[in-house]
Design an enzyme around this catalytic site. Structure first.
Site, mmCIF file in Angstrom:
data_model
loop_
_atom_site.group_PDB
_atom_site.id
_atom_site.type_symbol
_atom_site.label_atom_id
_atom_site.label_comp_id
_atom_site.label_asym_id
_atom_site.label_seq_id
_atom_site.Cartn_x
_atom_site.Cartn_y
_atom_site.Cartn_z
ATOM 1 N N ASN A 22 0.849 -1.196 0.000
ATOM 2 C CA ASN A 22 0.000 0.000 0.000
ATOM 3 C C ASN A 22 0.890 1.254 0.000
ATOM 4 O O ASN A 22 2.122 1.144 -0.005
ATOM 5 C CB ASN A 22 -0.987 -0.029 1.179
ATOM 6 C CG ASN A 22 -0.282 0.038 2.528
ATOM 7 O OD1 ASN A 22 0.899 0.363 2.609
ATOM 8 N ND2 ASN A 22 -1.011 -0.267 3.587
ATOM 9 N N ASP A 211 -9.228 -9.639 -0.126
ATOM 10 C CA ASP A 211 -8.479 -8.750 0.767
ATOM 11 C C ASP A 211 -8.443 -7.323 0.213
ATOM 12 O O ASP A 211 -8.494 -6.353 0.965
ATOM 13 C CB ASP A 211 -7.063 -9.301 0.958
ATOM 14 C CG ASP A 211 -6.224 -8.420 1.858
ATOM 15 O OD1 ASP A 211 -6.520 -8.375 3.069
ATOM 16 O OD2 ASP A 211 -5.305 -7.742 1.357
#
Ligand SMILES: CC(C)(COP(=O)(O)OP(=O)(O)OC[C@H]1O[C@@H](n2cnc3c(N)ncnc32)[C@H](O)[C@@H]1OP(=O)(O)O)[C@@H](O)C(=O)NCCC(=O)NCCS
Length: 368
Positions: A22, A211
């Site tokens: 991320n 996810d």
């Protein structure tokens, strides 16, 4: 390792890259889940083909609850090792460990320990489950403990059948921190690179997408850096064929002080196979934590559960009664969402219990 079984499948390790992570540099939980599943699929398919028998491919049937013990960062190496720990007549239990390694300092950390169950399916007939060659155990207790885990997961499977009736509808102008504010969906066309030799989706591909959706829900809710903390046990009841369109939908079901529980559904639309209608293939609960810039868990905004049941009450319909892909009768703008209240079950593990909480009804006048 059980004596006489395959050597553990040790991956050479893979450097974590920016597209695995991320914006804060933490590797997505889905990437780790996919690596875990690949290692499990290799070792179990290898084992199931180790004796003269029908050639087969091991399909992921179940993943036990998995905790993410510490984050993996860009630049670190993830090492995955897998071991077969139990075999029943038609299933294989695989234990997979993930260790992150800082190759500059040599520091190593265990980041995940996961238990997966695979079922071998014939290469000639995808619907035929074939027999698993038994493994030899070094000690009698290993076999007894394995049998106990096998019996426990069978029981758990009976208790946690999919909740097929639930559907996620778009909500207009949702209020911040309500379920509708963060609920999200991804649509994906299943291509050959997503699939096993038998032409259905790898469990790891599905878990990665799940996810991803759960992460979007968590980020929308608290607008900070979020990470996967754990995934509850997942059962893969139905295969998803190449060429299907899958819709992965997620919604927030519970918040505690510092964590968020998100329910994710995978619906498959096998439109190339006209005989089959859209169906629920998988569903699971993910737990996410919000992190500060220093990587410390932050308090999360509490989930507000609102319901405006005008049309539903007037028509007497309930949202849970709607079939997948259809709107419930009536003209409700907000849907009554069941809130999942986390409780400790008898084994001391967090589990989702469906209930209704903090529901605000709008008064309606019913014309007679
Ligand atoms: C796994 C699958 C083949 C089992 O089919 P089934 O009709 O339930 O088969 P059976 O009832 O004959 O069971 C066969 C074996 O699978 C085991 N099994 C079935 N579902 C299971 C689950 N969710 N978890 C663990 N084991 C499971 C059974 O225990 C049995 O083994 P045993 O005889 O040693 O006890 C079927 O559920 C399936 O195709 N699932 C999807 C697999 C997949 O696509 N995986 C990728 C994810 S997208």
């Amino acid at each position: 390792m059980a004596e006489g079984c395959e050597l553990p499948c040790l991956s050479p390790g893979r450097i974590m890259r920016p597209d695995d992570a991320n914006f804060a540099g933490n590797v997505h939980g889905g990437i780790i889940l996919k690596m875990i599943e690949e290692a499990g699929a290799i070792i179990s398919t290898r084992h199931c083909n180790s004796q003269d028998g029908e050639p087969c491919v091991a399909a992921l049937a179940r993943v036990e609850r998995t905790d993410f013990l510490s984050p993996v960062c860009i630049g670190e190496v993830a090492n995955v090792s897998a071991e077969i720990t139990y075999t029943s007549r038609h299933s294989v239990e695989v234990q997979v460990n993930v260790m992150s390694e800082n190759i500059l300092t040599g520091a190593k950390k265990v980041t995940n320990k996961a238990t997966l169950w695979y079922v071998p399916l014939s290469l000639k007939n995808v619907n035929k489950v074939v027999e698993v060659p038994p493994i030899q155990y070094a000690r009698k207790e290993q076999e007894e403990e394995g049998k106990k885990r096998y019996e426990e997961q069978k029981l758990d499977r009976l208790e946690t059948k999919q909740r097929n009736g639930d559907v996620i509808f778009p909500i207009i102008n949702p209020e911040p921190h309500t379920v509708g504010y963060s609920q999200s969906s991804l649509i994906h066309l299943v291509g050959p690179s997503d699939c096993t030799l038998l032409g259905f989706v790898h469990g790891g591909v599905t878990m990665k997408l799940m996810d991803e959706v759960a992460g979007i829900v968590a980020a929308r809710h608290c607008k900070t850096n979020i990470v996967t903390a754990s995934v509850d046990a997942i059962n893969f009841h139905e295969k998803i064929k190449k060429g299907s369109v899958i819709t992965i939908s997620g919604r927030m079901t519970f918040t505690s002080n510092k964590s968020m529980e998100i329910e994710v559904f995978v619906d498959a639309d096998p439109f190339v196979d006209e005989a089959r209608e859209r169906y629920r293939a998988v569903s699971a609960f993910f737990t996410y934590v919000s992190l500060s810039k220093e990587g410390k868990p932050l308090p999360v905004p509490q989930l507000l559960v609102r319901a405006l049941c005008t049309g539903l009450r007037a028509s007497g319909a309930s949202p849970a009664a709607a079939a997948p892909g259809q709107s419930p009768a009536g003209s409700a703008q907000h849907i009554l969402f069941p809130s999942i209240i986390q409780q400790k079950n008898m084994r001391g593990r967090a589990s989702g219990l469906v209930g209704f909480a903090f529901v605000i009804f709008t008064p309606v006048s019913i014309e007679t």
